[in-house]
Scaffold this motif. Sequence first.
Motif, PDB file in Angstrom:
ATOM      1  N   GLN A   3      42.145  53.212  34.743  1.00  0.00           N
ATOM      2  CA  GLN A   3      41.414  53.227  36.008  1.00  0.00           C
ATOM      3  C   GLN A   3      40.979  51.804  36.335  1.00  0.00           C
ATOM      4  OE1 GLN A   3      38.363  56.231  35.347  1.00  0.00           O
ATOM      5  NE2 GLN A   3      39.634  57.739  36.381  1.00  0.00           N
ATOM      6  N   LEU A   4      41.186  51.422  37.568  1.00  0.00           N
ATOM      7  CA  LEU A   4      40.888  50.067  38.014  1.00  0.00           C
ATOM      8  C   LEU A   4      39.878  50.110  39.148  1.00  0.00           C
ATOM      9  CD1 LEU A   4      44.588  48.809  38.152  1.00  0.00           C
ATOM     10  CD2 LEU A   4      42.957  48.496  36.283  1.00  0.00           C
ATOM     11  N   VAL A   5      38.890  49.234  39.066  1.00  0.00           N
ATOM     12  CA  VAL A   5      37.863  49.167  40.101  1.00  0.00           C
ATOM     13  C   VAL A   5      37.686  47.719  40.532  1.00  0.00           C
ATOM     14  CG1 VAL A   5      35.481  49.623  40.709  1.00  0.00           C
ATOM     15  CG2 VAL A   5      36.690  51.184  39.170  1.00  0.00           C
ATOM     16  N   GLU A   6      37.991  47.452  41.800  1.00  0.00           N
ATOM     17  CA  GLU A   6      37.828  46.110  42.336  1.00  0.00           C
ATOM     18  C   GLU A   6      36.419  45.912  42.876  1.00  0.00           C
ATOM     19  OE1 GLU A   6      42.069  47.437  43.624  1.00  0.00           O
ATOM     20  OE2 GLU A   6      40.052  48.301  43.509  1.00  0.00           O
ATOM     21  N   SER A   7      35.972  44.673  42.874  1.00  0.00           N
ATOM     22  CA  SER A   7      34.692  44.319  43.470  1.00  0.00           C
ATOM     23  C   SER A   7      34.737  42.857  43.888  1.00  0.00           C
ATOM     24  CB  SER A   7      33.544  44.562  42.488  1.00  0.00           C
ATOM     25  OG  SER A   7      33.703  43.743  41.333  1.00  0.00           O
ATOM     26  N   GLY A   8      33.738  42.472  44.662  1.00  0.00           N
ATOM     27  CA  GLY A   8      33.634  41.066  45.049  1.00  0.00           C
ATOM     28  C   GLY A   8      34.080  40.745  46.457  1.00  0.00           C
ATOM     29  N   GLY A   9      34.605  41.735  47.158  1.00  0.00           N
ATOM     30  CA  GLY A   9      35.008  41.495  48.533  1.00  0.00           C
ATOM     31  C   GLY A   9      33.807  41.338  49.449  1.00  0.00           C
ATOM     32  N   GLY A  10      34.074  40.968  50.677  1.00  0.00           N
ATOM     33  CA  GLY A  10      33.002  40.812  51.639  1.00  0.00           C
ATOM     34  C   GLY A  10      33.420  39.981  52.819  1.00  0.00           C
ATOM     35  N   LEU A  11      32.429  39.548  53.567  1.00  0.00           N
ATOM     36  CA  LEU A  11      32.653  38.731  54.752  1.00  0.00           C
ATOM     37  C   LEU A  11      32.357  37.269  54.408  1.00  0.00           C
ATOM     38  CD1 LEU A  11      33.106  38.427  57.823  1.00  0.00           C
ATOM     39  CD2 LEU A  11      30.659  38.895  58.119  1.00  0.00           C
ATOM     40  N   VAL A  12      33.287  36.400  54.746  1.00  0.00           N
ATOM     41  CA  VAL A  12      33.114  34.979  54.458  1.00  0.00           C
ATOM     42  C   VAL A  12      33.663  34.176  55.625  1.00  0.00           C
ATOM     43  CG1 VAL A  12      35.326  34.833  53.241  1.00  0.00           C
ATOM     44  CG2 VAL A  12      33.501  33.199  52.702  1.00  0.00           C
ATOM     45  N   GLN A  13      33.109  33.022  55.842  1.00  0.00           N
ATOM     46  CA  GLN A  13      33.608  32.152  56.911  1.00  0.00           C
ATOM     47  C   GLN A  13      34.865  31.417  56.447  1.00  0.00           C
ATOM     48  OE1 GLN A  13      30.326  29.606  58.054  1.00  0.00           O
ATOM     49  NE2 GLN A  13      29.723  31.033  59.668  1.00  0.00           N
ATOM     50  N   ALA A  14      35.662  31.054  57.403  1.00  0.00           N
ATOM     51  CA  ALA A  14      36.866  30.278  57.097  1.00  0.00           C
ATOM     52  C   ALA A  14      36.488  29.016  56.329  1.00  0.00           C
ATOM     53  CB  ALA A  14      37.605  29.917  58.380  1.00  0.00           C
ATOM     54  N   GLY A  15      37.264  28.729  55.302  1.00  0.00           N
ATOM     55  CA  GLY A  15      36.981  27.591  54.441  1.00  0.00           C
ATOM     56  C   GLY A  15      36.169  27.950  53.212  1.00  0.00           C
ATOM     57  N   GLY A  16      35.629  29.137  53.202  1.00  0.00           N
ATOM     58  CA  GLY A  16      34.805  29.571  52.087  1.00  0.00           C
ATOM     59  C   GLY A  16      35.630  30.107  50.927  1.00  0.00           C
ATOM     60  N   SER A  17      34.931  30.606  49.918  1.00  0.00           N
ATOM     61  CA  SER A  17      35.570  31.111  48.706  1.00  0.00           C
ATOM     62  C   SER A  17      35.016  32.482  48.337  1.00  0.00           C
ATOM     63  CB  SER A  17      35.330  30.153  47.534  1.00  0.00           C
ATOM     64  OG  SER A  17      35.894  28.892  47.776  1.00  0.00           O
ATOM     65  N   LEU A  18      35.828  33.224  47.654  1.00  0.00           N
ATOM     66  CA  LEU A  18      35.426  34.499  47.078  1.00  0.00           C
ATOM     67  C   LEU A  18      36.116  34.650  45.732  1.00  0.00           C
ATOM     68  CD1 LEU A  18      35.635  37.164  49.955  1.00  0.00           C
ATOM     69  CD2 LEU A  18      33.558  36.401  48.773  1.00  0.00           C
ATOM     70  N   ARG A  19      35.461  35.349  44.825  1.00  0.00           N
ATOM     71  CA  ARG A  19      36.110  35.729  43.581  1.00  0.00           C
ATOM     72  C   ARG A  19      36.096  37.246  43.476  1.00  0.00           C
ATOM     73  NH1 ARG A  19      34.869  34.581  37.184  1.00  0.00           N
ATOM     74  NH2 ARG A  19      33.173  36.073  37.561  1.00  0.00           N
ATOM     75  N   LEU A  20      37.267  37.806  43.442  1.00  0.00           N
ATOM     76  CA  LEU A  20      37.401  39.238  43.259  1.00  0.00           C
ATOM     77  C   LEU A  20      37.530  39.541  41.772  1.00  0.00           C
ATOM     78  CD1 LEU A  20      39.949  40.131  46.091  1.00  0.00           C
ATOM     79  CD2 LEU A  20      37.461  39.839  46.228  1.00  0.00           C
ATOM     80  N   SER A  21      36.966  40.666  41.397  1.00  0.00           N
ATOM     81  CA  SER A  21      37.086  41.136  40.031  1.00  0.00           C
ATOM     82  C   SER A  21      37.746  42.510  40.028  1.00  0.00           C
ATOM     83  CB  SER A  21      35.708  41.247  39.372  1.00  0.00           C
ATOM     84  OG  SER A  21      35.061  39.993  39.322  1.00  0.00           O
ATOM     85  N   CYS A  22      38.425  42.796  38.964  1.00  0.00           N
ATOM     86  CA  CYS A  22      39.037  44.112  38.780  1.00  0.00           C
ATOM     87  C   CYS A  22      38.763  44.539  37.349  1.00  0.00           C
ATOM     88  CB  CYS A  22      40.524  44.057  39.060  1.00  0.00           C
ATOM     89  SG  CYS A  22      41.422  45.573  38.671  1.00  0.00           S
ATOM     90  N   ALA A  23      37.927  45.536  37.202  1.00  0.00           N
ATOM     91  CA  ALA A  23      37.559  46.037  35.882  1.00  0.00           C
ATOM     92  C   ALA A  23      38.402  47.251  35.533  1.00  0.00           C
ATOM     93  CB  ALA A  23      36.085  46.399  35.867  1.00  0.00           C
ATOM     94  N   SER A  24      38.865  47.266  34.319  1.00  0.00           N
ATOM     95  CA  SER A  24      39.731  48.352  33.859  1.00  0.00           C
ATOM     96  C   SER A  24      39.046  49.187  32.798  1.00  0.00           C
ATOM     97  CB  SER A  24      41.017  47.764  33.290  1.00  0.00           C
ATOM     98  OG  SER A  24      41.785  48.752  32.643  1.00  0.00           O
ATOM     99  N   SER A  25      39.207  50.485  32.907  1.00  0.00           N
ATOM    100  CA  SER A  25      38.780  51.365  31.833  1.00  0.00           C
ATOM    101  C   SER A  25      39.991  51.640  30.955  1.00  0.00           C
ATOM    102  CB  SER A  25      38.230  52.673  32.404  1.00  0.00           C
ATOM    103  OG  SER A  25      39.269  53.375  33.073  1.00  0.00           O
ATOM    104  N   GLY A  26      39.760  52.050  29.761  1.00  0.00           N
ATOM    105  CA  GLY A  26      40.886  52.312  28.873  1.00  0.00           C
ATOM    106  C   GLY A  26      40.975  51.253  27.805  1.00  0.00           C
ATOM    107  N   ARG A  27      41.626  51.596  26.730  1.00  0.00           N
ATOM    108  CA  ARG A  27      41.643  50.724  25.566  1.00  0.00           C
ATOM    109  C   ARG A  27      42.792  49.733  25.556  1.00  0.00           C
ATOM    110  NH1 ARG A  27      41.947  55.094  21.003  1.00  0.00           N
ATOM    111  NH2 ARG A  27      43.438  55.890  22.531  1.00  0.00           N
ATOM    112  N   ALA A  28      43.768  49.917  26.438  1.00  0.00           N
ATOM    113  CA  ALA A  28      44.998  49.143  26.319  1.00  0.00           C
ATOM    114  C   ALA A  28      45.145  48.070  27.383  1.00  0.00           C
ATOM    115  CB  ALA A  28      46.195  50.088  26.381  1.00  0.00           C
ATOM    116  N   PHE A  29      44.048  47.584  27.898  1.00  0.00           N
ATOM    117  CA  PHE A  29      44.111  46.614  28.993  1.00  0.00           C
ATOM    118  C   PHE A  29      44.971  45.417  28.639  1.00  0.00           C
ATOM    119  CE2 PHE A  29      42.859  44.532  32.783  1.00  0.00           C
ATOM    120  CZ  PHE A  29      42.551  43.209  32.482  1.00  0.00           C
ATOM    121  N   SER A  30      44.874  44.936  27.427  1.00  0.00           N
ATOM    122  CA  SER A  30      45.594  43.722  27.038  1.00  0.00           C
ATOM    123  C   SER A  30      47.096  43.929  26.934  1.00  0.00           C
ATOM    124  CB  SER A  30      45.046  43.190  25.712  1.00  0.00           C
ATOM    125  OG  SER A  30      45.236  44.144  24.695  1.00  0.00           O
ATOM    126  N   THR A  31      47.556  45.152  27.068  1.00  0.00           N
ATOM    127  CA  THR A  31      48.997  45.422  27.015  1.00  0.00           C
ATOM    128  C   THR A  31      49.603  45.601  28.405  1.00  0.00           C
ATOM    129  OG1 THR A  31      48.741  47.815  26.800  1.00  0.00           O
ATOM    130  CG2 THR A  31      48.745  46.524  24.771  1.00  0.00           C
TER     131      THR A  31
END
Length: 121
Positions: A3-31
């Motif tokens: 299961q994947l859950v994204e976060s970090g989106g939003g409204l930003v002005q041109a020229g700005g920055s955002l960092r999105l994250s995606c958290a995974s459930s489950g034991r095998a993420f590294s595979t």
Amino acid sequence: QVQLVESGGGLVQAGGSLRLSCASSGRAFSTYAMGWFRQAPEKEREFVGAISWTGGNTYSVEGRFTISRDNAKNTVYLQMNSLKPEDTAVYYCAAKMGSYYRQKVADYDYWGQGTQVTVSS
């Protein structure tokens, strides 16, 4: 099952920055190789970038975007800089079984629900 859950989106002005994250459930993420895609209104979902399961190989369509992952935290990141209005879209992360990434939607096995990014001019 992953299961994947994204976060970090939003409204930003041109020229700005955002960092999105995606958290995974489950034991095998590294595979799993992880990808980021985006979909703007009335457009097809498109590949943004991806990272291999160890993080040793990354690829980004945009030089302004950087992908990284922390396997200890089961999380993948998309750092977006110098954002433009045309970057406005819903951003999705996706997981693909196996070590190396691919660029097609159909190559990925699991998807998050997406997070909206809106860049104002």
